[in-house]
Design a protein around this motif. Structure first.
Motif: not given
Length: 455
Positions: A209-215, A277-279, A298-300
């Motif tokens: 896991l490098k990036d994740v959509y979170a916030g 990011e789109d999903d 956003g992607m973080v």
């Protein structure tokens, strides 16, 4: 065990110079401190071993002196221990070593390490751990109590990602246990807390896991009821890739709090989605349509998940309450907001619901003692206590939370959220406690080790 007073302390210090702290020493208050300063623990002695070999010698010396042992990593959730008369606290902060085997995707973490020690190292290899909501939390303590973090609905409890445990048992023996070596003890340690020995290191699986959509979405505090209801409906639709929580947050007016939220109150929805990011944007669209005051999604980079919950990393005096909810009807939201929401003069810092289910509700192959959670929602509330006279006020408001949850409370508890003594039967799936007690009787028949949730 025999209760032994401080007349044995001086021989211990002579035997382990630099590793023993006694009442009256200049650093005594620091050595015995917990993360919650309201928990004023007073052991006979505090030991701080520098490696596993020294820890084994200290365990044997404490046993021979008639002292019980309470292992502690970062000093979280110490209240259920109660009185520490006749007890040595072994603090493990001098053992913070971490390493990553990138090829096999395995981390090895010593008992003093915290998530901020291992998460960045794993990220260098494009890997992520199933850490909790704060980077400050001790890895081993969190894991022994189950471990539910921001990837939990997809990947389950951290305890079930453990592949090996190194510990010292009551006989002073250093052991390494896994699925093939002493499998019963290995099963017990994964969710059974500190009841079976002094854990000196664990190994566990890491995940690509490098990036994740979170916030987080920050909404006007006065809209708490509306936002909690919308979040509840949203959780019925989201896939397992989404792990999420909703909170009423009242930020204190302190300098260490970011200025944008300092001294303000919000209804907050936080989530991590293991999607692109789109999903991720599409999945969060129903909440975004509610019109947040702030939208941080956003992607973080994956390590940013350790900061998502905005937990304090310095000790805080606080009181808390928790529940696992067998059902979450609309009326449960109404009852909660009516009890401690806007207009109630609540002083609680945070009132939270977490969405469980998904992988958390299924027992994976080869699972440990805490194989799954038996409820789809968890509730947690806490209030900072900046002055002693406010403690009963906060406690009263937490009682109001408990009352609001009472009708929907499943009766189960989650180990790491239970910051008071509970019936241990409520912490585990049916039949697990009897099996745990048999294993404890084999490895610690005289009750040398003391855990915060004792068997």
């Amino acid at each position: 065990m025999l209760t032994t007073k401080s007349n044995i302390a001086t021989p211990l210090r002579d035997r382990f110079p630099g590793a023993i702290t006694l009442p009256g020493d200049h650093d005594w208050d620091t050595a015995r401190a917990t993360f919650n300063p309201l928990v004023d623990q007073n052991p006979e002695v505090v030991a701080r071993p520098r490696n596993a070999a020294e820890a084994a010698q200290i365990v044997a010396a404490a046993r021979d002196a008639g002292l019980q042992i309470a292992p502690q990593g970062s000093g979280h959730n110490a209240r259920p221990l109660g009185s520490l008369e006749g007890t040595m606290v072994i603090r493990l902060d001098r053992m913070p070593g971490v390493s990553v085997d990138a090829e096999d995707q395995i981390a090895r973490v010593e008992a003093g390490a915290r998530w901020w020690d291992i998460v960045p190292l794993a990220a260098e290899h494009g890997l992520s751990a199933l850490h909790g909501s704060s980077p400050e939390i001790n890895v081993v303590g969190y894991t022994l109590g189950g471990g539910m973090g921001w990837q939990a609905r997809k990947r389950g409890l951290q305890a079930n990602s453990v592949t090996a445990v190194e510990l010292i048992t009551a006989d002073g023996q250093e052991r390494r246990v896994d699925a093939d070596n002493e499998p019963e003890l290995f099963w017990a340690l994964r969710g059974g807390g500190g009841n079976f020995g002094l854990v000196t290191a664990i190994e566990f699986r890491l995940y690509p896991l490098k990036d994740v959509y979170a916030g987080s979405f920050f909404f006007d505090y006065e809209r708490s009821g509306e936002i909690f209801h919308a979040w509840r409906e949203w959780t019925k639709q989201v896939p397992e890739e989404a792990t999420t929580a909703v909170r009423m947050l009242q930020f204190p007016p302190l300098e260490e709090v970011p200025e944008v939220v300092r001294g303000k109150s919000f209804a907050v929805v936080g989530a991590a989605l293991l999607t692109d990011e789109d999903d991720g944007f599409e999945l969060t669209r129903p909440l975004r349509a509610l019109g947040a005051q702030m939208d941080t999604f956003g992607m973080v980079p994956a390590p940013a998940l350790t900061e998502l919950h905005m937990d304090p990393v310095e000790p805080v005096p606080y009181e808390s309450a928790s529940a696992m909810l067998g059902d979450l009807p609309a009326k449960a939201i109404d009852d909660l907001v009516e009890a401690v929401g806007p207009g109630t003069n609540s002083m609680l810092t945070g009132v939270e619901l977490r969405h469980a289910g998904g992988a958390l509700s299924r027992e994976p192959v080869g699972a440990g003692a805490m194989s799954k959670l038996r409820s789809d929602y968890l509730g947690f509330a806490f209030g900072a206590v900046p002055a002693p006279e406010l403690q009963p006020v906060i406690q009263g408001q937490l009682e109001a939370v408990k009352l609001a949850f009472a009708e929907y409370d499943s009766g189960d508890r989650y180990f790491n959220f239970a910051e008071e003594r509970v019936d241990v039967e409520t912490l585990y799936p049916e039949g697990a406690v009897e099996r745990l007690r048999k294993i404890r009787a084999e490895y610690d028949p005289d009750g040398l080790f003391r855990a915060n949730h004792a068997l």
